[in-house]
Design a protein around this motif. Sequence first.
Motif, mmCIF file in Angstrom:
data_model
loop_
_atom_site.group_PDB
_atom_site.id
_atom_site.type_symbol
_atom_site.label_atom_id
_atom_site.label_comp_id
_atom_site.label_asym_id
_atom_site.label_seq_id
_atom_site.Cartn_x
_atom_site.Cartn_y
_atom_site.Cartn_z
ATOM 1 N N TRP A 231 0.836 -1.208 0.000
ATOM 2 C CA TRP A 231 0.000 0.000 0.000
ATOM 3 C C TRP A 231 0.871 1.259 0.000
ATOM 4 C CZ3 TRP A 231 -4.718 1.771 -0.877
ATOM 5 C CH2 TRP A 231 -5.071 3.018 -0.381
ATOM 6 N N LEU A 232 1.850 1.292 0.893
ATOM 7 C CA LEU A 232 2.716 2.466 1.012
ATOM 8 C C LEU A 232 3.580 2.653 -0.247
ATOM 9 C CD1 LEU A 232 3.760 1.938 4.732
ATOM 10 C CD2 LEU A 232 2.352 3.816 3.872
ATOM 11 N N HIS A 233 4.141 1.575 -0.739
ATOM 12 C CA HIS A 233 4.978 1.651 -1.934
ATOM 13 C C HIS A 233 4.159 2.066 -3.149
ATOM 14 C CE1 HIS A 233 7.412 0.038 -5.329
ATOM 15 N NE2 HIS A 233 8.420 0.490 -4.587
ATOM 16 N N GLY A 234 2.912 1.599 -3.199
ATOM 17 C CA GLY A 234 2.042 1.926 -4.329
ATOM 18 C C GLY A 234 1.493 3.332 -4.301
ATOM 19 N N HIS A 235 1.646 4.011 -3.167
ATOM 20 C CA HIS A 235 1.164 5.396 -3.024
ATOM 21 C C HIS A 235 2.308 6.285 -2.522
ATOM 22 C CE1 HIS A 235 -2.486 2.935 -2.858
ATOM 23 N NE2 HIS A 235 -3.154 3.986 -3.254
ATOM 24 N N ALA A 236 3.511 6.039 -3.027
ATOM 25 C CA ALA A 236 4.711 6.659 -2.453
ATOM 26 C C ALA A 236 4.861 8.138 -2.781
ATOM 27 C CB ALA A 236 5.955 5.917 -2.928
ATOM 28 N N PHE A 237 4.173 8.638 -3.815
ATOM 29 C CA PHE A 237 4.243 10.058 -4.169
ATOM 30 C C PHE A 237 5.684 10.559 -4.306
ATOM 31 C CE2 PHE A 237 0.181 9.717 -1.718
ATOM 32 C CZ PHE A 237 -0.688 9.933 -2.782
ATOM 33 N N GLY A 238 6.571 9.718 -4.844
ATOM 34 C CA GLY A 238 7.937 10.172 -5.119
ATOM 35 C C GLY A 238 8.967 9.835 -4.069
ATOM 36 N N ALA A 239 8.548 9.269 -2.927
ATOM 37 C CA ALA A 239 9.518 8.879 -1.902
ATOM 38 C C ALA A 239 10.118 7.513 -2.230
ATOM 39 C CB ALA A 239 8.851 8.836 -0.535
ATOM 40 N N GLU A 240 11.295 7.261 -1.672
ATOM 41 C CA GLU A 240 11.892 5.926 -1.750
ATOM 42 C C GLU A 240 11.363 5.104 -0.576
ATOM 43 O OE1 GLU A 240 16.195 3.814 -0.897
ATOM 44 O OE2 GLU A 240 16.170 5.942 -1.449
ATOM 45 N N VAL A 241 10.644 4.036 -0.860
ATOM 46 C CA VAL A 241 9.999 3.238 0.190
ATOM 47 C C VAL A 241 10.581 1.828 0.175
ATOM 48 C CG1 VAL A 241 7.812 2.376 1.097
ATOM 49 C CG2 VAL A 241 7.886 4.590 -0.069
ATOM 50 N N THR A 242 11.126 1.388 1.301
ATOM 51 C CA THR A 242 11.731 0.063 1.390
ATOM 52 C C THR A 242 11.165 -0.713 2.575
ATOM 53 O OG1 THR A 242 13.586 0.996 2.659
ATOM 54 C CG2 THR A 242 13.902 0.721 0.292
ATOM 55 N N ASN A 243 11.070 -2.029 2.391
ATOM 56 C CA ASN A 243 10.603 -2.912 3.461
ATOM 57 C C ASN A 243 11.819 -3.510 4.146
ATOM 58 O OD1 ASN A 243 9.369 -4.746 5.114
ATOM 59 N ND2 ASN A 243 8.124 -5.708 3.531
ATOM 60 N N GLU A 244 12.127 -3.057 5.363
ATOM 61 C CA GLU A 244 13.305 -3.525 6.096
ATOM 62 C C GLU A 244 12.931 -4.462 7.249
ATOM 63 O OE1 GLU A 244 15.861 -0.346 7.310
ATOM 64 O OE2 GLU A 244 16.162 0.401 5.272
ATOM 65 N N SER A 245 11.718 -5.002 7.202
ATOM 66 C CA SER A 245 11.197 -5.780 8.329
ATOM 67 C C SER A 245 12.118 -6.925 8.752
ATOM 68 C CB SER A 245 9.818 -6.334 7.977
ATOM 69 O OG SER A 245 8.909 -5.284 7.707
ATOM 70 N N ASP A 246 12.679 -7.650 7.789
ATOM 71 C CA ASP A 246 13.517 -8.807 8.131
ATOM 72 C C ASP A 246 14.870 -8.405 8.711
ATOM 73 O OD1 ASP A 246 11.529 -10.520 7.282
ATOM 74 O OD2 ASP A 246 12.365 -10.779 5.271
ATOM 75 N N ALA A 247 15.249 -7.149 8.542
ATOM 76 C CA ALA A 247 16.561 -6.694 9.030
ATOM 77 C C ALA A 247 16.533 -6.307 10.509
ATOM 78 C CB ALA A 247 17.041 -5.506 8.203
#
Length: 364
Positions: free
Chosen positions: A123-139
């Motif tokens: 959801w967040l990545h699909g509506h990022a409006f130009g931001a760099e969005v990464t999923n760091e959950s496993d880290a």
Amino acid sequence: MAQRTPLHAVHVRAAARMVEFAGWDMPVQYAGILAEHEAVRERAGIFDVSHMGEVIFRGPKALASLQRLFTNDLSRCQDGQAQYGALCRESGGIVDDVVVYRRSAEDLLVCVNAANRQKDFDWLHGHAFGAEVTNESDAWGQLAVQGPLAPEVVQKLTSVRLSSVGTYRFTEGEVAGVRCMVARTGYTGEDGFELFCPADAAPRLWAALMEAGQPEGLAPCGLGARDSLRLEMAYRLYGQDMDDGTTPLEAGLGWVVKLDKGDFVGREALVKQKEAGLSRKLVGFVLTEPGIPRHGYPVLQEGKPVGTVTSGTKSPSLGTAIGLAYVPPALAAEGSTFAVEIRGRPAAAKVVKTPFYAKKPRPQ
């Protein structure tokens, strides 16, 4: 197969009772839910919350982008401050309730619920409006040390002056030699810290905290106590008290919906709902007759179903049966009465002010 946190082997060695929760193999209890609940209210407890997810917004458009997806107002949030709020769909339905940690205007960490890790990232990545969005959950690993003696336990292991970290504030520093984001946040209603650390360092940090906390009676705690503690505070649980089909206004989260901050996803629907009036509200109640309310039990008025219990238990701290339920606005006022159907039998209930539990003042 259920996923495992970096601390899974630690829980198994400690003979914790393991259950599947939100796709994760997690400890539901160690010594017992009542003992763990009491430890957090009276002393200190430690929880593995590494199943929670971390989504990062970075870049020059990070703050503006997240501001358009978040119901609360991040322009009022300073660097080093955390803010609670919701992500909404255009319909006003809740994608998730989250905590945003503002490291800078170009670096914000969104802590999401375990069951929603992938959904929220998509959801967040699909509506990022130009931001760099990464999923760091496993880290990331995440440990929560909660209770009136929690600050003393953590302070033994860090040079960070914890007294200078206010509620819903955070800082960076080493705890037991592990680089952490040290946040004065939690889900229990007690003082304490959530420690975000590299996933591979979580077992070392857990062991150091358990050893340092022995004099304070620090107890390992599972999901059972976490649930009873949060319910005494009337903290909402996503997937139980709210979901994509409920709005923050219905869920009693209007205080984190800033309709005057400018446009955000879901704002138009929420403005219309507020103007039209709510058809249901989430309220706290206590039973005035024997019984324990549970999720999904019908709320009755004059024998007819008018609402639904979303959470319920016998409060370990208060000794009374408490719960949250969606009811019509006419039954939402403090003092209103209705019945909860428990195994085919109506049990009288009364709407009360929340939180149910008031934190005890610490002796000076």
